[in-house]
Design an enzyme around this catalytic site. Structure first.
Site, PDB file in Angstrom:
ATOM      1  CD  GLU A 423      14.489 -17.470 -60.381  1.00  0.00           C
ATOM      2  OE1 GLU A 423      14.916 -17.474 -59.502  1.00  0.00           O
ATOM      3  OE2 GLU A 423      15.652 -16.299 -61.158  1.00  0.00           O
ATOM      4  CG  ASP A 496      17.671 -20.556 -59.585  1.00  0.00           C
ATOM      5  OD1 ASP A 496      16.246 -21.978 -60.004  1.00  0.00           O
ATOM      6  OD2 ASP A 496      17.810 -20.350 -61.064  1.00  0.00           O
ATOM      7  CG  ASP A 498      20.200 -16.871 -58.291  1.00  0.00           C
ATOM      8  OD1 ASP A 498      19.307 -17.052 -57.640  1.00  0.00           O
ATOM      9  OD2 ASP A 498      20.598 -17.214 -59.511  1.00  0.00           O
ATOM     10  CG  ASP A 500      18.721 -12.480 -61.099  1.00  0.00           C
ATOM     11  OD1 ASP A 500      19.131 -11.679 -60.856  1.00  0.00           O
ATOM     12  OD2 ASP A 500      19.355 -13.099 -61.858  1.00  0.00           O
TER      13      ASP A 500
END
Ligand code: 0RA
Length: 631
Positions: A423, A496, A498, A500
């Site tokens: 990402e 990541d 998180d 997203d």
């Protein structure tokens, strides 16, 4: 005489237990997470059987703080009387005898041949300890086992009102490398069971986290379909519903068209999710194509000279649940979730042909909306085919010109190669510098990968990120996908930790699930697990991946240890990224199972629906689920 037969029987029981403990995979498929969770499914299936017989209305499932699992039902209770042949109480026989058959046969639809229905004695054998409580005839009885052997014979422990069975078991760490139950996995299965058995109320508690839920769907599989479609525009208000009994089989179907581009057909046999499909799915598909074409012609919506509707055309935008009950199912396939019985195909096909045609005749408005939808799909598909031919001629999908963003590895043997899908460009840069370029390739993905839910194949193919991915993998997409051409045998998603990151992961899993399925079936897909924290003191440093490891590390390094929380991959330098996440010697990777992909696909369907507000609500209320998609 009584004694010798008892001894002989005892030896047989011990031999049975030993066989199960020696080769657990023969009985539960594997001893990984899938096998572990099967223990719970087996126990719950027994209660569901009571419910299908009409004897049980409530089932409670609890994950206890010590990691054991308790199931409670209000069925008739496993019989406690002595069975003469064995000289033992029936409940002991049921819990210790492989395939305790004969008069203990529960007369419902058995699930033998698959991984379910192996019997409670298998769960018992593979449990460090197991305790059965039975409420019957005003008493509560208890019997306890360790690794399948009775340690506390059946005895009365209290007065009781009502009837029912309670089982508590602790999976044996000698058998299962990881005995940690995943609440999402259990919740998903229990919710499915509640949809499929509308008369049962199932509760699920996880005492480790406080999670506490109730599943009860009086609408059954119709409600299942509506819940899958809740964020989509539906073409007709009520799902089309079919229920029929034929040749000892029960066939139940609920289906509803939406304006989505993908099909979502989920099939179950005796409550088991047949992820790999099988003869019932083939029968359903033939029936849909045949019946929709017949109606399209009969109603004049399709002219004699028009192209007939293809299978894909009639399934586009269709959400369906097919649940059948078969007396003697044969399960095949890698995960034993493919129905093999050849006779089922024809029975399902003819039943749905007949009942669906009947429904369409009686509901011309709904019928017309559905058929028009199929015709539109057919026309769009023709346009898409032309676009795709063009694309192919231009050589976009040939593996010759690799994308510029790909940092390929030097090794050429795909079996030794892996590709990291990373990402963001900055993390991609670190990964390129930190990797072992001999066998590790890096493909950075920019921003959010295209929303494949809302796009047909032609549009998907126009997306640059997706095209890079397809070209890099080298195996094609959709019907043209060919695993033998895959340039890497490990595809690692690295995002990541998180929301997203979870989103991109879900998108990629969905893309693989729908268009490159063999990658998942053959275990090529992995999810990298970057550390959550770095704990350091002086020249000592530890990377930790869970909250528990963090507190352990703080204790280990003592007072004054510093903590760094990694919010994103970009916060790690190339060396750190290599050491914590990419070095095969040290990294932790999760292999994606087909169940993970199914769950991602379902979650994706909800997340990517057209309407924004419910989606926001969903994300907020399922924040944890989104975060933990890969756990
Ligand atoms: C055998 C016979 C009967 C019930 C059961 C088994 C039974 C098994 C389980 C396992 C979990 N919950 C269960 N509930 C019932 C019939 C008993 C009778 O005829 O009274």
């Amino acid at each position: 005489m009584e004694d010798t037969s008892y001894t002989a029987d005892r030896i047989q029981v011990l031999e049975g237990l030993q066989a199960v403990r020696k080769r657990p995979s023969m009985y539960i498929g594997s001893t990984d997470a899938r096998g572990l969770h099967h223990l719970v499914y087996e126990v719950v299936d027994n209660s569901i059987d009571e419910a299908m017989g009409g004897f049980c209305s409530h089932i409670d499932v609890i994950v206890n703080t010590d990691g054991s699992v308790t199931t409670i039902d209000d069925g008739r209770g496993i019989p406690t009387g002595i069975i003469e042949k064995y000289g033992k109480p029936a409940v002991e026989v049921v819990m210790t005898t492989l395939h305790a058959g004969g008069k203990f046969d529960r007369k419902s639809y058995k699930v033998s041949g698959g991984l379910h229905g192996v019997g409670l004695s298998v769960v018992n054998s593979l449990s460090k300890w197991l305790e059965t409580h039975v409420r019957r005839e005003g008493k509560e009885w208890m019997i306890r086992f360790e690794r399948g052997v009775v340690t506390s014979p059946l005895h009365v422990i209290a007065e009781a009102c009502g009837t029912g069975t309670t089982q508590t078991f602790m999976p044996d760490p000698e058998i299962f490398p990881d005995t940690n139950f995943d609440d999402e996995t259990l919740a998903h299965r229990l919710r499915d069971l509640a949809f499929l058995n509308k008369n049962v109320i199932i509760t699920f508690k996880d005492a480790r986290t406080g999670r506490d839920e109730k599943y009860h769907y009086e609408g059954g599989i119709n409600e299942f379909v509506l819940s899958l479609n809740k964020n989509k525009a539906m073409l007709h208000e009520k799902p089309i519903y079919i229920l029929a009994e034929r040749e000892g089989m029960v066939i139940e179907l609920s289906m509803q068209y939406t304006d989505a581009f993908n099909e979502s057909i989920f099939t179950y046999v005796n409550n088991i999710n047949t992820i790999e499909g099988g003869t019932h799915l083939v029968g359903l598909r033939s029936a849909l194509t045949r019946t929709m074409n017949d109606y399209a012609h009969k109603s004049g919506l399709l002219k004699q000279n028009d192209e007939p509707l293809s299978g894909e055309d009639v399934r586009e935008g269709l959400t369906a649940i097919l649940s059948i009950k078969v007396p003697e199912p044969q399960f095949e396939g890698q995960t034993k979730t493919k129905l093999g019985n050849s006779e089922v195909r024809g029975i399902v096909e003819s039943t749905i042909n007949e009942k669906l045609a009947e429904f369409l005749e009686e509901n011309p408005k709904v019928a017309e909306a559905c058929v028009r939808r199929c015709i539109l799909a057919s026309q769009a598909r023709e346009a898409a085919r032309k676009a795709r031919d063009l694309t192919r001629r231009k050589g976009y999908l040939e593996g010759t010109a690799l994308p510029g963003k790909l940092a390929d590895c030097s090794e050429k043997d795909p079996a030794k190669c892996e590709i990291y899908l990373v990402e963001g460009n900055s993390a991609g840069g670190s990964a390129k510098m930190g990797r072992d370029r001999e066998f590790q390739a890096i493909l950075p993905l920019r921003g959010k990968v295209l929303n494949v839910e809302k796009a047909r194949l032609d549009k998907i193919l126009k997306n640059q990120e997706i095209r890079n991915l397809i070209t890099a993998l080298g195996a094609g997409i959709g019907q043209e996908f060919n695993l033998a051409n895959a340039r890497y045998h490990r595809v690692v998603i690295m995002t990541d930790a998180d929301v997203d990151g979870a989103h991109i992961r879900t998108l990629l899993l969905t893309l693989f699930f729908r268009y490159m399925r063999p990658l998942i079936d053959n275990g090529y897909i992995f999810i990298a697990q970057p550390p959550l924290y770095r704990v350091a003191k002086g020249n000592k440093e530890l990377y930790v991946y869970t909250e528990k490891e963090r507190s352990d590390a703080m204790v280990e390094l003592g007072k004054g240890a510093g903590i760094q929380r990694y919010k994103g991959l970009g916060e790690m330098n190339p060396k750190q990224l290599w050491e914590t996440t990419m070095d095969p010697e040290k990294r932790v990777m999760k292999q994606v199972s087909i169940e993970d992909a199914v769950r991602a696909d379902e979650l994706f369907t909800v997340l990517m629906g057209d309407e924004v507000q419910p989606r926001k609500e969903f994300i907020v209320s399922h924040a944890k689920e989104v975060e933990n998609l890969d756990i």
